[in-house]
Design an enzyme around this catalytic site. Structure first.
Site, short mmCIF file in Angstrom:
data_model
loop_
_atom_site.label_atom_id
_atom_site.label_comp_id
_atom_site.label_asym_id
_atom_site.label_seq_id
_atom_site.Cartn_x
_atom_site.Cartn_y
_atom_site.Cartn_z
N SER A 1 31.80 46.97 -8.74
CA SER A 1 31.00 45.82 -9.18
C SER A 1 29.75 45.71 -8.30
O SER A 1 28.95 46.63 -8.29
CB SER A 1 31.86 44.55 -9.14
OG SER A 1 31.27 43.51 -9.86
N ASP B 1 33.95 46.22 -20.81
CA ASP B 1 33.61 45.30 -19.72
C ASP B 1 32.67 44.21 -20.23
O ASP B 1 31.50 44.47 -20.51
CB ASP B 1 32.94 46.10 -18.58
CG ASP B 1 32.82 45.32 -17.28
OD1 ASP B 1 32.79 44.07 -17.34
OD2 ASP B 1 32.75 45.96 -16.22
N HIS C 1 36.40 44.65 -16.78
CA HIS C 1 35.84 44.83 -15.44
C HIS C 1 36.90 45.23 -14.41
O HIS C 1 36.58 45.82 -13.38
CB HIS C 1 35.14 43.55 -15.01
CG HIS C 1 34.17 43.71 -13.89
ND1 HIS C 1 33.15 44.64 -13.92
CD2 HIS C 1 34.05 43.06 -12.69
CE1 HIS C 1 32.45 44.56 -12.79
NE2 HIS C 1 32.98 43.62 -12.04
#
Length: 723
Positions: free
Chosen positions: A593, A668, A700
């Site tokens: 991320s 995602d 995610h």
């Protein structure tokens, strides 16, 4: 944007090689060796008791069990699923009515986004043991009225009230429509970045419901292809405001339950704003709302008259960077309130009267309050958690409302967290450190004395001794520029200072985050130890922009997200390279991320320092990410073009020299796979070779079935081949 540590923690190891048990990826991510915990621990409010959701492996059933705080003895089992065939699939979560005579039980939950879900709900009456399924459809966020007579809930973007005695529902909004109007439930970006889903609240007298209405009709749509196993893929479309794009238009409304009328609150003084929090005060006719401007550097706390709808500002906060919204606002009996703020440079607790006049700053010092636990009105005492004994640790304290007589309640150094009894006589302390698996123990709140251990995971600790795992060493790394950064390092157990080792750096680096903290192992920690068993050194450095060291350290990255964070990772790598036992030609970095964004930047801009990088679900261009998060730190692309473009790795692909692995889930909804797809195309057009992996339909978190095992096996192999 929070990288969830998926709950695969405390997983262990099974293969013996040459007499020593070795860790494997399969062991870590199989879930077979989780530590024992206290699931769904809830402190009751009317009795000095708590409940836990237990699972009986023999009967494959679940129980909501009631325990006594003073003795820790089980008082009774409130409900057992083996006696209720309707709950054969188990209990996902539960909530009590205010008199604690009824329980709302959720099961068969279906996830929507990170926090939101629909579920089947059952109403359980404890005295009669009667279980009733409320609806023949799934709903969101059902919430008891304070008098326990009604339940408000959301379905299909509208709000309803269910009358328990009459067994009938009343629809209170009618204009809800997917991708258009939402009543009482947050839109995608509020849910993700303001971390709440239920955008409605009952007044204390059960006569009114306040709710936020979201008009998303002008928000640009984002579409994701879902492949599943069908002949034709499907397309999921939802409203997603990217940086600089239109947000939902929000409005605040009060519904009168008995008159069946709705009043819109006049917020005409505000333009392009967020309603970041909304809840009724202890005064049944006063609603509070927190209004943030789009830059998120100006916050007004409003008190709104429930009858007239008149709003007045009782508190205003400004910040040169941004204001973090919290759930710490707590109203006392006289409607004075407790508030936390960074306004003196560190996060502290403040007391205001009901008119918004500051009475007292309760805590002070160059350290941060990390959790506010509650206020005991009998003794005028505030309970909280802070980093006063070191920013990598957490300790539990109590202090007088006047800021005097502070007492340290927790005695062990590491991560302490507390769940207090309703009368603040006792608390259950959850403790762990890098060397101690999580323990749960009963303590006295007056002095912190430990009365009884509930669970110490001793069996787990004993089991781990057979693996002779390497330890995590904490230290402060000083860069050549003089920045002092929290760090840890894991060396092979057979470490030889005369040898040269490759180093894999791990980081997240996002604003206010922390990866260098003194708590028990996550699944990733076991992976790092596995890599150490295979001859790698693993290190982690929290650079500038990370949390719990004061506002200046955290907010220095404002408008240049990725600049100083990158500088610190490169400088940290150079410092590690100077260690006599580090092979400076073999330093790699990875992250997920925000950490993937950073790893991408490191392999591009730090091409003379890093040999390889792995980026999982990275932001590659800040123009692709959502409005609330990105603009909090960067303002809009229209206002800060260079801040966006100079620090987005997609604009630096021509600098790639080392080995690069790019990983993303195609489903995602948070950091869209668009980030990696456009990054791939940019690399291709720059004629740069790289490796990639797409996980179909994964969100995610990239997990489920064998997905984590596949992911970490791929990363392990890439590290071994390229570092």
């Amino acid at each position: 944007m929070n990288f969830n540590k998926i709950a695969f923690s405390f997983l262990f190891l099974s293969i013996t090689v040459f007499g020593q048990q070795k860790i494997t990826v399969e062991d870590i991510y199989s879930g077979a060796f989780r530590a024992k915990g206290m699931s769904e621990l809830q402190s009751m409010k009317n009795t000095n008791q708590y409940t836990v959701l237990n699972f009986d492996r023999t009967t494959r059933s679940m129980q909501i069990d009631l325990y006594d705080f003073a003795t820790l003895k089980k008082v009774t089992t409130l409900i057992d699923t083996k006696e209720k065939k309707e709950l054969a699939d188990g209990i996902d979560s539960y909530a009590f009515s205010s008199d604690e005579k009824m329980i709302l039980i959720a099961c068969n939950s279906e996830q929507i986004f990170r926090h939101s879900f629909t579920a089947d709900y059952y109403l359980y009456t404890i005295a009669t043991k009667k279980l009733k399924k409320l609806f023949d459809f799934q709903v969101q966020e059902p919430t008891f009225s304070p008098d326990g007579k009604k339940i408000a809930f959301a379905k299909g973007n509208n709000l309803y009230i269910y009358d328990i005695a009459a067994d009938e529902s009343t629809q209170i909004t009618t204009d809800g429509k997917k991708n258009n109007i939402i009543n009482g439930i947050t839109d995608w970006v509020y849910e993700e970045e303001f971390s709440f889903v239920r955008a409605f609240d009952w007044s204390a007298d059960s006569k009114k419901i306040a709710y936020i209405r979201f008009d998303e009709s002008q928000v640009p749509e984002f579409s994701m292809t879902l492949f599943n196993k069908d002949l034709y893929p499907t397309v999921e479309t939802f409203r997603y405001p990217k940086a600089g794009e239109r947000n939902s238009l929000v409005s605040l409304h009060i519904y009168d339950v008995f008159a069946a009328t709705t009043k819109e609150i006049n917020l005409g003084n505000y333009d392009n704003f967020y309603i970041a929090r909304m809840k009724w005060t202890n005064d049944a006719n006063v609603l509070s709302a927190q209004i943030l401007n789009r830059h998120q550097d100006n916050l007004d706390l409003l008190f709104i008259d429930g009858n007239s709808g008149t709003a007045k500002v009782v508190l205003n906060e400004k910040d040169k960077a941004y204001i973090d919204v919290t759930d710490n606002l707590t109203f006392l009996k006289d409607n004075s309130f407790i508030w936390t703020s960074e306004k003196d440079g560190f996060n502290h607790i403040y007391l205001y009267d009901k008119a918004g006049k500051l009475r007292n700053q309760v805590t002070k010092g160059q350290w941060e309050v990390t959790s506010y636990y509650g206020f005991d009105e009998k003794t005028n005492t505030v309970f909280y958690q802070s980093v006063e004994n070191g920013s990598i640790n957490r300790a539990v304290y109590k202090i007088g409302l006047d800021g005097k007589n502070k007492v340290l309640l927790s005695t062990q150094t590491g991560t302490n967290a507390a769940t207090f009894s309703p009368n603040f006589q006792y608390y259950i302390n959850t403790f762990s450190s890098a060397t101690q698996p999580t323990t749960y123990a009963l303590h006295e709140a007056k002095n912190g004395n430990q009365l009884q251990v509930i669970e110490n995971n001793e069996a787990l600790a004993t089991k781990l001794k057979g693996y002779n795992l390497p330890s995590k060493e904490f230290f402060v790394l000083k860069t050549a520029k003089g920045n002092e950064l929290n760090a840890w390092i894991i060396k092979p157990k057979d470490f030889n200072a005369s040898k040269k080792y490759p180093v894999l750096m791990y980081q997240y680096s996002g604003p206010g985050s922390q990866q260098v903290n003194n708590e028990w192992n996550s699944a990733d920690d076991y992976w790092f130890m596995m890599l150490a068993q295979q001859g790698f050194i693993v290190a982690c450095v929290d650079g500038r922009g990370t949390g719990f060291k004061g506002a200046d350290f955290k907010k220095c990255t404002q408008k240049e997200l990725g600049k100083y964070e990158l500088e610190d990772q490169i400088d940290a790598a150079k410092a590690l390279a100077n260690y006599p036992y580090v092979d400076k030609s073999r330093i790699g970095i990875w992250g997920w991320s925000f950490g993937g964004f950073m790893a991408s930047n490191c392999i591009m801009k730090g091409n003379d320092v890093f040999k390889m990088a792995i980026a999982v679900a990275p932001v590659t261009n800040w123009r692709f990410y959502d409005s609330i998060y990105t603009e909090r730190y960067m303002q809009t692309p229209q206002e800060n073009e260079s801040g966006y473009d100079d620090n987005s790795p997609i604009n630096h692909v021509n600098k790639l020299k080392g080995k690069f692995l790019l990983i993303h889930g195609s489903g995602d909804d948070n950091v869209h796979v668009q980030n990696s797809m456009q990054m791939m195309e940019a690399l291709i057009q720059a004629n740069k070779q790289f490796d990639s992996q797409i996980y179909p339909d994964n969100n995610h978190g990239i997990y489920g079935g064998n997905t984590r095992i596949h992911l970490y096996t791929k990363m392990t192999n890439f590290i071994k081949e390229n570092l």
